[in-house]
Structures are given as structure tokens and as C-alpha cells.
Design an enzyme around this catalytic site. Sequence first.
Site, PDB file in Angstrom:
ATOM      1  N   ASP A 127       0.817  -1.218   0.000  1.00 53.22           N
ATOM      2  CA  ASP A 127       0.000   0.000   0.000  1.00 53.22           C
ATOM      3  C   ASP A 127       0.847   1.263   0.000  1.00 53.22           C
ATOM      4  O   ASP A 127       0.450   2.290  -0.536  1.00 53.22           O
ATOM      5  CB  ASP A 127      -0.901   0.015   1.242  1.00 53.22           C
ATOM      6  CG  ASP A 127      -2.338  -0.382   0.919  1.00 53.22           C
ATOM      7  OD1 ASP A 127      -2.810  -0.078  -0.182  1.00 53.22           O
ATOM      8  OD2 ASP A 127      -2.989  -0.987   1.789  1.00 53.22           O
ATOM      9  N   ARG A 153     -22.945   2.517  10.170  1.00 53.97           N
ATOM     10  CA  ARG A 153     -24.357   2.145  10.066  1.00 53.97           C
ATOM     11  C   ARG A 153     -25.029   2.140  11.431  1.00 53.97           C
ATOM     12  O   ARG A 153     -26.162   2.628  11.579  1.00 53.97           O
ATOM     13  CB  ARG A 153     -24.491   0.771   9.403  1.00 53.97           C
ATOM     14  CG  ARG A 153     -24.053   0.740   7.948  1.00 53.97           C
ATOM     15  CD  ARG A 153     -23.900  -0.679   7.446  1.00 53.97           C
ATOM     16  NE  ARG A 153     -22.834  -1.382   8.164  1.00 53.97           N
ATOM     17  CZ  ARG A 153     -22.413  -2.603   7.864  1.00 53.97           C
ATOM     18  NH1 ARG A 153     -22.973  -3.251   6.849  1.00 53.97           N
ATOM     19  NH2 ARG A 153     -21.438  -3.185   8.546  1.00 53.97           N
ATOM     20  N   GLY A 161     -15.930   0.927   2.131  1.00 54.11           N
ATOM     21  CA  GLY A 161     -17.244   0.594   2.652  1.00 54.11           C
ATOM     22  C   GLY A 161     -18.127   1.772   3.005  1.00 54.11           C
ATOM     23  O   GLY A 161     -19.276   1.874   2.555  1.00 54.11           O
ATOM     24  N   GLY A 188     -17.420   5.084   2.343  1.00 52.73           N
ATOM     25  CA  GLY A 188     -17.439   6.016   1.227  1.00 52.73           C
ATOM     26  C   GLY A 188     -18.399   5.610   0.127  1.00 52.73           C
ATOM     27  O   GLY A 188     -19.049   6.453  -0.491  1.00 52.73           O
TER      28      GLY A 188
END
Length: 358
Positions: free
Chosen positions: A102, A237, A283, A285
Site C-alpha cells: 500500500d 451504520r 465501505g 465512502g
Amino acid sequence: MGAILVVNAGSTSLKLRVVSDAEDVDDVESLDAARAEDLSAVGHRVVHGGRILVEPTMIDDAVRTSIADLESIAPLHNAPALAGIDAATRVFPEVPHVAVFDTAFHVTMPVEAATYALPLAWREEWGVRRFGFHGLSVHWCAEKARALLERSQLRLVVCHLGGGCSVTAVRDGRSVDTTMGFSPLDGVPMATRSGSIDPGALLYLQRERGLSVDELDRALNEDSGLEGLSGLSGDVRDLEAAAAAGHSNAGVALAVFTYRIAGAVAAMAASLGGLDVLAFTAGVGEHSASVRRAVCARLGFLNVELDDDLNDGDPTDADVATPNSAVRVLVVAAREELIVARAVRSVLGQPGGSRSAV
């Protein structure tokens, strides 16, 4: 050529995907579900490659040791990556295993973005610098933005918002600056990670409150961020539902989260000298219309104008800005596995590897 199995061990998830020559992708539930005779290699996403591991690299004992040496800097990431490497090597001992990092995408950051104002010895002898992370996700997002908008030259800011979160400035496909630094703990608040805080606060907690290094490490990585702010959960969420039900701390957590992201976008725009495109991925975004709305609402001074109907319509690989917005706003599905597979093919000299260049 055979398919590539991509092992993506993140801080909050393990994803196993088989990528064909045509870049069709199949999710698999376990390593045993991928047949060795169908694979030409296994690619491993590794979060931290440090100063040395900046190119996709065949994994041998020396490379594994180098990844392990960086575990203390990225404890939520390099340890799971090593576990994935070891497990996949046991199941598929006959195929090549390639590590893709990364941090590699961010080697193009200019010196003023990559350098901390710290003693010279710390920087030169101990390698304390800003590395940046989520490079594979940002790489894909930059490529997808150029394809969606049919433009090759873009001043792009990517908001990778998932369990870990970062905001990155990309000019014409190259990293210019990013919010994560020496470790994946830096930057905006995340699910359980604090993001940037005053280092003086850490000195105070050690000197005056007696917290050990291990206690600080655990608190900053596992007990902070959205979970620490809300006292409930690090899952957006859950917080959105709790805030709608009147839970004040959940509302505060989301407000802090989106405020810091918007501030980071503004800082990244400054590093680019302006902003053409704002992209949301990963997730949160991809799936939280309310987070995108709250962030964009604070960026009106950059002439960001969100189309609420498009934003609320569960968009994927789509532009959700109004026609009059000076900045395009994209929602991009994360496809790190394709960047990993291309990098593996490049290392192995297989067709399709060159397409990973941005």
C-alpha cells in the site's frame, strides 16, 4: 495463464478473490476453495513496506522478515498480512507468492509532504517519515476517475472511508499528499483508531496518568475513533441508526468524523492548487449517503455541489454532483484486487501486468 488469488487482509476484514486473465473476479470463502491447478500465483496486499519494499516483490524469507519488522508500526495490518502469507503458502506451496504494498503508491509525494519536522537523526537513521497508506485503493480510484470522466489530467482527492480512513491528493495519477503518515494511525478518525492528535496529549497521559506504551497503543488503535467518540460502535451504520433515534454521542461521533474529513479534503485541495474531482470509496465512502452529504456540505466554498437524488440512489462508479458543480463528485467501488493482480502479473512477466501503471 492461470488466475491470480488475491489475499487482502485488512484491519477489519479478510477478502479472498480470484482474478482471471480477463479481470473477472470471484469471491472465495476460504483458501481451500481455490484450486491450485487453476492458479498461476498468489498476490498479497501488505499495508506497510517501509523504506525498502516499494515495488511488488516475490516473497522469500528475507521479505517476510522485513514485513514482520514493520509489524510494530502497523500492528492491525502487517500481522494479519503475515498470517495470510503463511496460510496461503502452506496451502499453495508450489506457486509464486508476491507481496504488493500500500505504501508504494505514495513514493511520489514531494519532500515537503513526506517529511516531518523532527531531528535529522530520527529521519535519516531511524526512517521516521510520512509513508501514506491505502495506496492500492487510491491507485484504482484514480484510474477509474480518469475513465469515468474521460480525462487524463485531474486534480483528484480520494476519500477512502472504511474501517481505516484516509484522504489523498492525486495529481495526474500520482500521489501528492495524504493524511496517513508514518503509520496507519495518523490522519482522520477511523472506526476504532484515533487519527491525528496532539503528541503532547500522549506525553501527558504517560507522565501524569501513568499509561504504559502498550496501553496507549491499544487505546489509540482499538478503543478510539468512532467507537471511542460514541461509546457504542465503530460502525457508521450503527451510529447513523443511533443518531436518528436521538443518541447524542452517536451524532457527535458522526459530526467529528465528517468535519475532520472535510478539513482534510480542503488541505489536500491546497496541495493540488485546486480541485477537479472528489471521490469516495471503500465501505463507508461507497455506501453512506449521509457521510458523503455531510462532507460535501462543508465544501461549498470549493464549489462542490452534491445532487441529493443521485447521492441517495445507491450509486456505484457514478458522478453524483449537480451539473453546475465545479467539482465532480464520484462514488467508486473499491477494486484493490485488480491492482494487486496486475502487479503480480507484472512481476511474473505475464500479459496484463503493465496496465497497473497510473
